[in-house]
Design an enzyme around this catalytic site. Structure first.
Site: not given
Ligand code: 13P
Ligand code: G3H
Ligand code: ZN
Length: 322
Positions: A50, A83, A105, A135, A181-182, A225, A267
């Protein structure tokens, strides 16, 4: 085998009814844990980076660690993916800097603007042998370092996907069918409780997925996510001094179902974070005198490896598909 693009991986996954795991990497232990599991299980894998990871670990360190993993695991295909690329410049920098796949994105932008930015990235990427994920729709949670409130999230509109793919030429498409996410994907109010009082989240919108598949036959779909937020990790975190009440993810059976359909990339980041945090919290509680980082990073790496191995076999179905 050198780093590969996702083209072949996705074609085989689509036809084989499984998905490839895309795991976020931020340090050496994470890269090693993921690729040791994938290597032993002969599974293809996407290692994704990321913007936050590049800011934390530095582009060069990440690329070189992934290249080391390729050398150590010569029998499996590994793709290096950006990412949530926020703009053309970031994508260009990764394309020029050794990545085999990038995500642009622009999903928070209006449709035509998303098309325009995505197409610009696709043109540059394809000219350099790199593939592009785009996306449509907006996931709740933290996306592109922007917190998207649950109420502002929106499912992908199936009637838009065909035009979007045709106009942009993107190679895969991330869609929104209820993942986010999260580690807090649903509020307790959005869930029901089973007889043991455990929260049960609302099901993913398979109707939206199926409508998208109808309009894009043969085309690889991506789910962001997709951490399951395993409750044993949450329990360990909370037992050893953590505070993650009501953390909840996507049930694994639903991801397995999606992987059998056109979903070729799933992901996972939060489950890596949880595996590491649970392991390190427990280690410090049981070994308060330890101060050599290797004593707690080694079991943390092992926890990542075991979690990824579980996903490969039980969720993705990608074992033996290298
Ligand atoms: P999670 O937070 O569900 O692990 O998703 C990760 C993700 O989509 C990274 O792009
Ligand atoms: O989509 C988000 C991923 O979990 C990456 O998270 O931007 O904190 O590295 P980050
Ligand atoms: Zn993501």
């Amino acid at each position: 085998m050198a780093l590969v693009t996702t083209t072949e991986m996705f074609k085989k996954a689509y036809n084989g009814g499984y998905a490839v795991g895309a795991f976020n990497v931020n340090n050496m232990e994470i890269v090693q844990g993921i690729t040791e599991a994938a290597g032993e299980l002969k599974s293809p894998v996407v290692l994704q980076v990321s913007r936050g990871a590049r800011a934390y670990a530095n582009h060069t360190y990440l690329v070189k660690m992934v290249e080391a993993a390729v050398i150590e695991n010569p029998d499996i295909p590994i793709a290096l993916h950006l990412d949530h690329g926020p703009d053309f410049e970031t994508c260009k920098s990764c394309i020029d800097g050794g990545f085999t796949s990038v995500m642009i994105d622009a999903s928070s932008k209006p449709f035509d603007e998303n098309v325009e930015i995505t197409k610009k990235v696709v043109d540059y990427a394809h000219a350099h042998g790199v593939v592009v994920e785009a996306e449509l729709g907006t996931l709740a949670g933290v996306e592109d370092e922007v917190a998207v409130e649950e109420g502002c999230a929106s499912y992908t509109r199936p009637e838009e996907v065909q035009e979007f793919v045709e106009r942009t030429g993107c190679d895969s498409l991330a869609i929104c069918i209820g993942t986010s996410h999260g580690a807090y994907k649903f509020t307790p109010e959005q869930c029901t409780r089973n007889e043991e009082g455990i929260l049960v989240p609302p099901p993913l919108r398979f109707d939206v997925l199926e409508e998208c598949i109808k309009r894009l036959p043969g085309f690889p779909i991506v789910l962001h996510g997709s951490s399951s937020v395993p409750q044993d990790f949450v329990k360990t975190v909370n037992t050893y001094g953590g505070n993650m009440p009501d953390a909840i993810g996507i049930p694994e059976e639903q991801l397995r179902e999606a992987a059998k359909l056109a979903v070729c990339k799933i992901n996972i980041d939060s489950d890596i974070r949880l595996a590491i945090t649970a392991s390190i919290r427990k280690h410090f509680a049981e070994h308060p005198a330890d101060f050599d980082p290797r004593t707690y990073l080694k079991p943390a790496r092992q926890a990542v490896k075991e979690m990824v191995a579980h996903k490969i076999v039980n969720v993705l179905g990608s074992d033996g598909k290298a």
